[in-house]
Scaffold this active site. Structure first.
Site, short mmCIF file in Angstrom:
data_model
loop_
_atom_site.label_atom_id
_atom_site.label_comp_id
_atom_site.label_asym_id
_atom_site.label_seq_id
_atom_site.Cartn_x
_atom_site.Cartn_y
_atom_site.Cartn_z
N ARG A 1 -3.99 3.68 16.07
CA ARG A 1 -4.60 3.28 15.65
C ARG A 1 -6.13 2.98 16.41
O ARG A 1 -6.73 3.15 16.26
CB ARG A 1 -4.74 1.68 14.37
CG ARG A 1 -3.81 1.53 13.49
CD ARG A 1 -3.99 2.68 12.59
NE ARG A 1 -2.98 2.97 11.23
CZ ARG A 1 -1.84 3.84 11.48
NH1 ARG A 1 -2.35 4.69 12.28
NH2 ARG A 1 -0.87 3.99 10.48
N GLY B 1 2.93 0.46 3.91
CA GLY B 1 3.02 -0.81 4.60
C GLY B 1 2.66 -1.53 5.74
O GLY B 1 3.03 -2.50 5.45
N TRP B 2 2.34 -0.68 6.68
CA TRP B 2 2.46 -1.09 7.50
C TRP B 2 1.00 -1.42 8.70
O TRP B 2 0.23 -1.23 8.82
CB TRP B 2 2.84 -0.41 8.99
CG TRP B 2 2.62 0.65 8.02
CD1 TRP B 2 1.64 1.53 8.21
CD2 TRP B 2 3.84 2.09 8.63
NE1 TRP B 2 1.86 2.79 8.82
CE2 TRP B 2 2.98 2.83 8.47
CE3 TRP B 2 4.84 1.56 9.51
CZ2 TRP B 2 4.05 4.69 9.47
CZ3 TRP B 2 5.83 3.01 9.93
CH2 TRP B 2 5.26 4.31 9.78
N ASP B 3 -0.53 -1.34 7.65
CA ASP B 3 -2.07 -1.36 7.71
C ASP B 3 -2.25 -2.56 6.10
O ASP B 3 -2.64 -3.52 6.54
CB ASP B 3 -3.27 0.28 7.31
CG ASP B 3 -1.83 0.85 9.20
OD1 ASP B 3 -2.00 0.27 10.21
OD2 ASP B 3 -1.71 2.48 8.57
N CYS C 1 1.12 -1.22 -0.02
CA CYS C 1 0.06 0.14 -0.03
C CYS C 1 1.08 1.56 -0.15
O CYS C 1 1.82 1.17 -1.07
CB CYS C 1 -0.61 -0.10 1.03
SG CYS C 1 -0.27 -0.48 2.94
#
Length: 592
Positions: free
Chosen positions: A377, A328-330, A325
């Site tokens: 988050r 690159g971490w969700d 994405c």
């Protein structure tokens, strides 16, 4: 052979329950730490070191692996200190041996030199090995601002030298005064190294989850992507643009009491400019109307994208896949985790791991050690992490299996022609001898209907005719599904008289929370477990349900869920408490 005495068997049962409870507590401890701590490779505590060692031990159960060293985050500050490179499967259960041709020293060198090509230095990293093919993850391509900033930073803090490029490929100072020409030369260098790494890992397919062509902040392009590379450096790769909502969208999921059904992303927002682009070679075999993707709710969109990824890695026997994405971490760990769990449920990867062990591995490695910012988050209510594991109820069907399915090519049968209750009635008719003989127009491979989607308007697969016990995942793979022979009825009588049986209508254990028409049923909880419908669940379903149940129990005892409004009759709280009791945990954080 003498049978075990009741006292011995009782002690073995108690020992097994104690071990299971201890493993479940291990999951709860991991989630508790994860919810309070942002992983950074240069600030590793003893607890984090224990997690890293545990991951290496779990990888080592089924694979021979090497380590890409990232001591103190020297390569990437939010990648694991010891990045696992899986070389080949090493257990005796697998007769076919897919050995890697990659040399770890050369791979380490390529990683060190290519890291600047991608946003935040999150280089292309192999994380799953499936039939000798690497499934990789990364961030998107870095834009000129980050690229110049990082190269300048490295130059200053290395005392005027920078060995990022290697001895044979030092950066050239552009002689032309044109900034554009200078940009092009710099991009040629860094992206050329990125392409070398991709080719070295035999990656051919690049799946881009961004809803933007380029990430823009304050009017400036801060990232790029392969699909809009002006020089078409990535033209030799098969690029797929599959836009998927970012983590901010999952606040809407949380605000709807964790219900994904009916939740549709707003594709008319100004920043959304990435179209859905999938090569025809992949779309023609999936029976999905991709032109309707903007009308899909979150469940259907995630299901269809997962089907696509599974189809890609199963259709090519040699080439690997990259999923990314923006950072690159969700979104990236969401699909990496779903891929790992789906393939594990098929027995295709991590074959020796139990449900609690594969859950620990994917939480710790795919999410925590690769930098997902769970504390941030949770504060913002963007619960993409919870969505991932609660979503397992929607992929229990054999439709999501990577195993090869044998179907007659000329069959015009569509899965939506029959409902779960239709098939149950069919089986009762079959018992009475009413099913026709071998002169049927076509044959169907029986599959699991997938309790999560069995009452929706999605495709409904056939069931496996063989009953499976709750612990059947321990006993190896089941035999191939039986074939049901069926005469296609007259179109006017194609549907059975009652598409939904009374039992299915009144069931409170449906995990889809939808009727056949797709409407949410009042009083039904989004946390519910896929129901045990006629006939018995498949091995895949049993495995995924076991993973989900352990996760919900651990999550309820640590983080808990914050409902925007009281759930009907406290259904969410009650179900999570039920999970907690089932695996030996008790919830400490109630849902408010």
């Amino acid at each position: 052979m003498m049978a075990a005495s009741p006292s011995v068997s009782g002690s073995l049962t108690a020992s097994g329950q104690t071990l299971s409870g201890r493993k479940s507590e291990e999951i709860a401890d991991l989630i508790d730490l994860f919810s309070k701590t942002q992983y950074r490779a240069k600030e590793v505590s003893r607890r984090v070191e224990t997690i890293e060692k545990r991951c290496l031990e779990l990888f080592g159960r089924d694979y021979k692996y090497s380590v890409i060293h990232n001591t103190n985050g020297e390569v990437c500050g939010h990648y694991p200190q010891q990045i696992v490179f899986l070389e080949y499967e090493s257990t005796e259960l697998h007769k076919d041996r897919f050995e890697s041709t990659v040399q770890i020293t050369k791979l380490q060198d390529l990683v060190n030199r290519s890291k600047l090509a991608r946003c935040r230095g999150r280089f292309v990293c192999p994380v799953i090995l499936y039939n000798g093919k690497h499934i990789c993850r990364s961030s998107t391509l870095a834009g000129w601002g980050e690229l110049y900033g990082r190269t300048g930073y490295n130059y200053i803090f290395s005392g005027g030298t920078d060995d990022t490029w290697g001895a044979e490929s030092e950066p050239e100072v552009p002689e032309d005064d044109s900034v554009r020409n200078g940009d092009s030369q710099l991009f040629d260098k860094v992206r050329g190294l990125d392409i070398k790494l991709l080719r070295y890992l035999s990656v051919r397919y690049i799946c881009d989850l961004m809803v933007e062509n380029k990430k823009v902040k304050f009017g400036l392009n801060v990232t790029s992507s392969e699909k809009v590379d002006k020089a078409q450096r990535y033209a030799d790769f098969t690029l797929l643009s599959v836009p998927y909502p970012g983590c901010e969208f999952f606040k809407d999921y949380k605000d709807r009491d964790y219900t994904a059904e009916g939740l549709v992303f707003n594709w008319n927002q100004d920043f959304v400019d990435a179209p859905l682009t999938i090569p025809a070679c992949f779309t023609k075999n999936l029976s999905i109307n991709w032109s309707e993707y903007q009308s899909w709710d979150l469940v259907h969109q995630t299901q269809n994208y997962l089907k696509l990824l599974l189809h890609i890695i199963s259709s090519d026997d040699e080439s690997g896949l990259l999923v990314h994405c923006i950072s690159g971490w969700d979104r990236t760990p969401l699909f990496v985790s779903l891929l790992r769990l789906s393939l594990w449920a098929d027995g295709a990867v991590h074959a020796s791991l139990e449900p609690t062990e594969i859950l620990y591995l994917t939480i710790a490695y795919d999410w925590f050690l690769f930098g997902h910012m769970l504390p941030d988050r949770l504060t913002k209510g963007e619960e993409i992490f919870f969505f991932c594991f609660n979503f397992l109820k929607h992929i229990v069907s054999e439709k999501f299996s990577a195993k090869k399915k044998q179907r007659r090519k000329n069959s015009q049968f569509k899965d939506t022609d029959f409902t779960v209750d239709d098939l149950c009635k069919l089986k009762s008719r079959e018992a009475r001898g009413s099913v026709t003989s071998l002169s049927s127009d076509f044959s169907l491979i029986t599959e699991d209907a997938g309790g999560a989607s069995s009452l929706t308007n999605e495709a409904v697969d056939l069931f496996s005719g063989q009953p499976l016990g709750a612990s059947s995942w321990r006993k190896g793979h089941t035999s191939s599904p039986q074939t049901v022979l069926w005469n296609r009825p007259d179109p006017m009588h194609e549907r059975l008289a009652h598409p939904l049986g009374q039992e299915a209508k009144s069931s409170s254990s449906s995990s889809s929370n939808q009727s056949e028409q797709g409407f949410t049923r009042a009083g039904s909880s989004p946390m519910s477990v896929p129901g045990r419908r006629c006939p018995s669940p498949s091995e895949r379903q049993v495995r995924l349900e076991a993973v989900r149940e352990v996760f919900l129990a651990a999550y309820s005892s640590t983080v808990g869920l914050k409902s925007s409004a009281p759930s009907p009759s406290g259904a969410i709280t009650g179900l999570l408490e039920q999970f907690a009791r089932g695996v030996g945990l008790r919830g400490t954080n109630s849902i408010i």
